[in-house]
Scaffold this active site. Structure first.
Site, PDB file in Angstrom:
ATOM      1  N   ASP A  97       0.865  -1.168   0.000  1.00  9.85           N
ATOM      2  CA  ASP A  97       0.000   0.000   0.000  1.00  9.85           C
ATOM      3  C   ASP A  97       0.908   1.226   0.000  1.00  9.85           C
ATOM      4  O   ASP A  97       1.843   1.296   0.790  1.00  9.85           O
ATOM      5  CB  ASP A  97      -0.873  -0.003   1.266  1.00  9.85           C
ATOM      6  CG  ASP A  97      -2.260   0.525   1.015  1.00  9.85           C
ATOM      7  OD1 ASP A  97      -2.362   1.598   0.407  1.00  9.85           O
ATOM      8  OD2 ASP A  97      -3.232  -0.118   1.435  1.00  9.85           O
ATOM      9  N   ASP A 198      -3.091   4.684  -2.391  1.00 10.95           N
ATOM     10  CA  ASP A 198      -4.165   5.221  -1.561  1.00 10.95           C
ATOM     11  C   ASP A 198      -4.644   6.594  -2.063  1.00 10.95           C
ATOM     12  O   ASP A 198      -3.820   7.472  -2.336  1.00 10.95           O
ATOM     13  CB  ASP A 198      -3.619   5.364  -0.130  1.00 10.95           C
ATOM     14  CG  ASP A 198      -4.680   5.715   0.873  1.00 10.95           C
ATOM     15  OD1 ASP A 198      -5.566   4.892   1.119  1.00 10.95           O
ATOM     16  OD2 ASP A 198      -4.622   6.845   1.425  1.00 10.95           O
ATOM     17  N   GLU A 252      -6.506   3.854  -5.892  1.00  9.45           N
ATOM     18  CA  GLU A 252      -7.817   4.054  -5.256  1.00  9.45           C
ATOM     19  C   GLU A 252      -8.397   5.376  -5.753  1.00  9.45           C
ATOM     20  O   GLU A 252      -7.722   6.405  -5.714  1.00  9.45           O
ATOM     21  CB  GLU A 252      -7.676   4.086  -3.739  1.00  9.45           C
ATOM     22  CG  GLU A 252      -9.026   4.040  -3.049  1.00  9.45           C
ATOM     23  CD  GLU A 252      -8.989   4.501  -1.608  1.00  9.45           C
ATOM     24  OE1 GLU A 252      -9.906   4.146  -0.864  1.00  9.45           O
ATOM     25  OE2 GLU A 252      -8.066   5.242  -1.222  1.00  9.45           O
ATOM     26  N   HIS A 325     -11.090  -2.981   3.825  1.00  5.68           N
ATOM     27  CA  HIS A 325     -11.037  -2.513   5.212  1.00  5.68           C
ATOM     28  C   HIS A 325     -11.833  -1.226   5.422  1.00  5.68           C
ATOM     29  O   HIS A 325     -11.829  -0.690   6.523  1.00  5.68           O
ATOM     30  CB  HIS A 325      -9.575  -2.285   5.582  1.00  5.68           C
ATOM     31  CG  HIS A 325      -8.945  -1.234   4.714  1.00  5.68           C
ATOM     32  ND1 HIS A 325      -8.733  -1.432   3.355  1.00  5.68           N
ATOM     33  CD2 HIS A 325      -8.544   0.034   4.978  1.00  5.68           C
ATOM     34  CE1 HIS A 325      -8.213  -0.335   2.840  1.00  5.68           C
ATOM     35  NE2 HIS A 325      -8.092   0.577   3.796  1.00  5.68           N
ATOM     36  N   ASP A 326     -12.481  -0.715   4.385  1.00  6.57           N
ATOM     37  CA  ASP A 326     -13.201   0.554   4.493  1.00  6.57           C
ATOM     38  C   ASP A 326     -14.718   0.418   4.474  1.00  6.57           C
ATOM     39  O   ASP A 326     -15.421   1.431   4.456  1.00  6.57           O
ATOM     40  CB  ASP A 326     -12.786   1.491   3.342  1.00  6.57           C
ATOM     41  CG  ASP A 326     -11.398   2.076   3.550  1.00  6.57           C
ATOM     42  OD1 ASP A 326     -10.971   2.184   4.714  1.00  6.57           O
ATOM     43  OD2 ASP A 326     -10.749   2.411   2.552  1.00  6.57           O
TER      44      ASP A 326
HETATM   45  C1  NOJ Z   1      -8.276   5.203   1.901  1.00  4.91           C
HETATM   46  C2  NOJ Z   1      -7.936   4.071   2.803  1.00  4.91           C
HETATM   47  O1  NOJ Z   1      -8.390   2.868   2.244  1.00  4.91           O
HETATM   48  C3  NOJ Z   1      -8.553   4.371   4.137  1.00  4.91           C
HETATM   49  O2  NOJ Z   1      -8.491   3.278   5.009  1.00  4.91           O
HETATM   50  C4  NOJ Z   1      -7.857   5.580   4.709  1.00  4.91           C
HETATM   51  O3  NOJ Z   1      -8.465   5.932   5.919  1.00  4.91           O
HETATM   52  C5  NOJ Z   1      -7.906   6.756   3.748  1.00  4.91           C
HETATM   53  N1  NOJ Z   1      -7.626   6.389   2.403  1.00  4.91           N
HETATM   54  C6  NOJ Z   1      -6.906   7.805   4.138  1.00  4.91           C
HETATM   55  O4  NOJ Z   1      -5.608   7.334   3.906  1.00  4.91           O
END
Ligand code: NOJ
Length: 552
Positions: A97, A198, A252, A325-326
């Site tokens: 990541d 990210d 992302e 994880h989000d």
């Molecule tokens: C996306 C990540 O997947 C998330 O977990 C994170 O809190 C935010 N970006 C900020 O880095």
């Protein structure tokens, strides 16, 4: 064009909750190494690690303090080298990541940047004077209050689109871009095979940081999402570093549409990313965010999928996921707790058999579900607390907010992986850093492994099928029964072969008739989640959350 990154399936590890090997209650590299054979047994080809770097954990690793090291909570760099070797020995690629929209406020660069205007690191970040008593602009942080934090010594504010502990990097400064390249090279030279970048679409901020349109929660986003130099900066990374290695990159990309994505992922000279994680298919039961609930709408989901499938076919590539994880667990959202096993399998077939590289999030493969916590003290996430404050300011009661949080919080996917039916689900011999879902006694890897009908063994079959059948990887895509709000039907075609995927999203019985040109009696039923294979009049009645996959 054929490419290895199109043929792989990827397993995502959120390290803190994966497996603890030293009894401190926190997942670690030892735990991951222990489980490499298990990961391989899923028939995946790569592992993406959510951040493993040293971090004060303002956002559990997404606030990096040292980009060229491993967090002591997880192990050492030497141990990580062993992990790479052991993974490669098993033909598992490693994806890191890369969090470079922002750093941690404990990163050396930020510590230096605070020392004064003349410090060479000052311009690594967005430091600005206030406008009179006001902040430099009206942007609102996605994680913590306003997007600017005041520093008394400097009499300046710094920008943080996420939490206060995550100051945004100034990519307009060429030195910052050189630092990022050096980070990329460091890990690539160590042997990693790619990156998940990210919120990469946030790295270029509009010149002058103008005020945003005054909407609540995400004010300012139009000035940093898909910003003016995004493509240029990504191209610089590609040309100067990534192109020199055999690696792949998934970015992302919140708020992304196929039309906008094509600028970045269309194959050819202008391509800057191999694929993107968009969010549109994660909005079939909510409005933009999991926190604004709407009834699940299958037609909305199908429309998004078909749009991405069709627009990208032959020119660009999809990244496929239904959990990470989000977000809360998918069975709670698009499936059914009553039909957990059936719907878990159906959801797997429904997305993995589309065109794209599938990502599977830890615990998804055994059908883990959301947890219910009974007090706010049990939660850990900065976003949960931010939303608590926001709901409170709207006058909602604690009871109501707790209910919303239990449904919508991303912490649902961060409970420790349930390995066995023993204490703490076999995650740790110590005290787990976060609550273990009490349903580990029924839902765990050990039991699922022994049960030929488990979700786990379905994933194994499914991923093996994908590997062995190029139609799943390179075939085209066509949707049927578009108007149905209960079933999702699509076909794939490749070199004279045909695949038909039929999935039900309801517990009601649904009559299905094969589309014109498909003869079910001559097709092979290659994947299913019920024993019944009855076909009547070239159709069948779908049972609750049934899925059937036919191959010709
Ligand atoms: C996306 C990540 O997947 C998330 O977990 C994170 O809190 C935010 N970006 C900020 O880095």
């Amino acid at each position: 064009m054929k490419n290895w990154y199109k043929e792989i399936s990827v397993y995502q590890i959120w390290p803190r909750s994966f497996k603890d090997s030293n009894g401190d209650g926190i997942g670690d590299l030892g735990g991951i190494i222990e489980k490499l054979d298990y990961i391989k047994s899923l028939n995946v080809d790569a592992i993406w690690f959510s951040p493993l770097y040293p971090s004060p954990n303002a956002d559990y690793g997404y606030d990096i303090a040292d980009y060229k090291n491993i967090s002591p909570e997880y192990g050492t760099l030497e141990q990580f080298k062993v992990l790479i070797k052991e993974a490669h020995k098993r033909d598992l690629k490693i994806i890191m990541d890369l969090v470079v929209n922002h750093t941690s406020d404990e990163c050396e660069w930020f510590k230096e940047s605070k020392k004064g205007h003349d410090n060479p690191y000052h311009d690594y970040y967005f430091w600005r004077k206030g406008k009179g008593k006001k902040r430099p602009n009206n942007w609102i942080s996605l994680f913590e209050g306003k997007a600017w934090k005041y520093n008394e010594d400097l009499d300046e504010y710094y920008l943080h689109v996420f939490s206060e502990g995550q100051p945004d990097l100034n990519w307009d400064n060429p030195k910052v871009r050189e630092e990022v390249k050096s980070i990329l090279r460091f890990w690539l030279d160590l042997g990693v095979d790619g990156f998940r970048e990210d919120v990469i679409t946030y790295i270029s901020k509009a010149e002058g940081l103008p005020n945003g349109f005054p909407i609540p929660a995400a004010c300012g986003m139009e000035h940093y999402s898909n910003g003016p130099h995004l493509h240029e900066y990504l191209m610089e990374m590609r040309k100067d570093v990534l192109d020199k290695y055999d690696c792949f990159v998934v970015g992302e990309a919140p708020m992304m549409t196929p039309k906008k994505a094509k600028k970045f992922i269309t194959e050819g000279e202008n391509q800057t990313l191999d694929m993107m994680f968009h969010f549109q298919h994660m909005e079939a039961d909510c409005l933009f965010t999991d926190w604004v609930h709407m009834p699940f709408n299958l037609r909305k989901l199908k429309k998004v999928y078909s749009n991405w499938q069709k627009k990208l076919y032959k020119t660009a590539w999809n990244a496929l996921y239904i959990e990470n994880h989000d977000h809360p667990r998918i069975i709670n959202r698009y499936g059914s707790l009553k039909y957990r096993v059936e719907s878990g399998k159906m959801l797997a077939a429904m997305y993995i058999l589309q065109s794209g590289t599938p990502f599977i999030y830890q615990g998804q493969e055994i059908g883990m579900t959301n947890i219910t916590l009974d007090s706010f003290e049990q939660f850990k996430d900065v976003l949960t607390f931010n939303n608590y404050r926001m709901f409170k300011s709207l006058g909602l009661s604690d009871k109501t907010i707790l209910k919303i949080t239990n449904r919508a919080s991303r912490e649902n996917s961060r409970t420790p992986v349930q390995w066995t039916s023993e204490e703490n689900g076999g995650f740790t011999t110590g005290t787990p850093w976060f609550s273990v879902n009490p349903n580990y006694t029924e839902i765990n890897v050990e039991d699922a492994d022994k049960d030929p009908d488990s979700i786990l063994n379905f994933y194994r079959k499914l991923l093996k099928f994908r590997k062995e059948n190029p139609i799943v990887i390179y075939g085209d895509y066509k949707e049927h029964n578009k108007c149905s709000s209960k079933i999702f039907v699509y076909e794939r075609n490749y070199e004279g072969r045909r695949l038909l995927v039929v999935s039900s999203f309801t517990e009601k019985a649904v009559k299905f008739k094969a589309p014109k040109g498909f003869d079910l009696s001559s097709g092979e039923l290659v994947l299913k989640n019920y024993d019944d294979e009855t076909v009547v009049d070239n159709g069948f009645t779908l049972k609750p959350y049934e899925t059937r996959v036919y191959l010709w």
